[in-house]
Design an enzyme around this catalytic site. Sequence first.
Site, PDB file in Angstrom:
ATOM      1  N   GLU A   3      -1.965 -28.611   8.420  1.00  0.00           N
ATOM      2  CA  GLU A   3      -0.980 -29.685   8.245  1.00  0.00           C
ATOM      3  C   GLU A   3      -1.078 -30.703   9.398  1.00  0.00           C
ATOM      4  O   GLU A   3      -1.207 -30.301  10.565  1.00  0.00           O
ATOM      5  CB  GLU A   3       0.417 -29.044   8.261  1.00  0.00           C
ATOM      6  CG  GLU A   3       1.578 -30.000   8.103  1.00  0.00           C
ATOM      7  CD  GLU A   3       2.936 -29.324   8.327  1.00  0.00           C
ATOM      8  OE1 GLU A   3       3.004 -28.326   9.091  1.00  0.00           O
ATOM      9  OE2 GLU A   3       3.925 -29.796   7.759  1.00  0.00           O
ATOM     10  N   LYS A  54       5.229 -33.129   0.938  1.00  0.00           N
ATOM     11  CA  LYS A  54       6.003 -31.934   1.311  1.00  0.00           C
ATOM     12  C   LYS A  54       7.464 -32.088   0.883  1.00  0.00           C
ATOM     13  O   LYS A  54       8.113 -33.104   1.221  1.00  0.00           O
ATOM     14  CB  LYS A  54       5.894 -31.753   2.826  1.00  0.00           C
ATOM     15  CG  LYS A  54       6.520 -30.495   3.377  1.00  0.00           C
ATOM     16  CD  LYS A  54       6.270 -30.446   4.883  1.00  0.00           C
ATOM     17  CE  LYS A  54       6.791 -29.212   5.559  1.00  0.00           C
ATOM     18  NZ  LYS A  54       6.519 -29.243   7.016  1.00  0.00           N
ATOM     19  N   CYS A  94       3.523 -25.682   4.887  1.00  0.00           N
ATOM     20  CA  CYS A  94       4.227 -25.114   6.042  1.00  0.00           C
ATOM     21  C   CYS A  94       5.627 -24.591   5.713  1.00  0.00           C
ATOM     22  O   CYS A  94       5.772 -23.569   5.059  1.00  0.00           O
ATOM     23  CB  CYS A  94       4.232 -26.146   7.174  1.00  0.00           C
ATOM     24  SG  CYS A  94       4.508 -25.407   8.807  1.00  0.00           S
TER      25      CYS A  94
HETATM   26  O1  LIG Z   1       9.440 -22.646   9.333  1.00  0.00           O
HETATM   27  C1  LIG Z   1       8.941 -22.587  10.459  1.00  0.00           C
HETATM   28  O2  LIG Z   1       9.211 -21.677  11.235  1.00  0.00           O
HETATM   29  C2  LIG Z   1       7.948 -23.601  10.893  1.00  0.00           C
HETATM   30  C3  LIG Z   1       7.875 -24.766   9.967  1.00  0.00           C
HETATM   31  C4  LIG Z   1       7.126 -25.903  10.552  1.00  0.00           C
HETATM   32  O3  LIG Z   1       6.740 -25.881  11.683  1.00  0.00           O
HETATM   33  C5  LIG Z   1       6.784 -27.054   9.700  1.00  0.00           C
HETATM   34  O4  LIG Z   1       7.093 -27.065   8.508  1.00  0.00           O
HETATM   35  O5  LIG Z   1       6.167 -27.986  10.234  1.00  0.00           O
END
Ligand SMILES: O=C(O)CCC(=O)C(=O)O
Length: 265
Positions: free
Chosen positions: A40, A111, A146
């Site tokens: 990402e 996203k 993510c």
């Molecule tokens: O959910 C998490 O612990 C990390 C999520 C995250 O870093 C993101 O989505 O960029």
Amino acid sequence: MRASLIQLAVSDSEPPAERRSRAAALVRAQEGADLVVLPELWALGGFAYEAWATGAEPLDGPTAEAMSAAARATRVWLHAGSIVERDPDGPIYNTSLLFAPDGTLTHTYRKIHRFGFDSGEAVAMGAGQEIVTAATDLGRLGLATCYDLRFPELFRALLDDSAELLVVPAAWPERRREHWTLLARARAVEEQAFVLACNTAGTHGGVPQAGHSLVVDPWGRVLGEAGPDEEVLTVEFDPAEVGKARADFPVHRDRLLGIPAPVQR
Ligand SMILES: O=C(O)CCC(=O)C(=O)O
């Protein structure tokens, strides 16, 4: 099929243009793979919030251009992770890019669940509104990014759209590494699908990253897992295992499509 997950080390000191060239060279080095995946927001950094407004790019910007050329040169499906997308008519988005082996950008996914609570994506970016799956000769890919990994209902929607290979680029912090590997396995077991989860290594925006990209099969078995540093994780598997797992253990047949309402007391 052979999948290569490029767990790129992302730092605040490496200029995005250099990281783009480095990522493109790493993609080109994966000749023989069928699918290559990047993490990402690897060009700017998933936690480098202050770089987003100036570094945002359109869907035909420098990252897409470099990745299209790399996919075409290597003849692979390339999930190029995500970019900070500049929409000329709207906000910025965290947008994943999927390229076919001829270099065509076939699918994008914005996203849906923005991370950061009262900061970062949650305040700076727009939320995606569409579930995206992609029919390929390898099977149907389901796209998520993510933080989306924490929302099983998104993955159920991908299942309902026939996804077999769930591809999850991430910039997941070291601090919550156990959640990352646990949730990747949970989503694979729940949806009886392969999960290809590609994280960043390094530290960006001051947040050390977990690495530990992994590929999980529909039974929840970890077929391969990277360490904490930059690495290319290559795993071979048969996508037909999805259909077999779903036939051998047909748990989805027992879904209650309307969960009964709670009893009023
Ligand atoms: O959910 C998490 O612990 C990390 C999520 C995250 O870093 C993101 O989505 O960029």
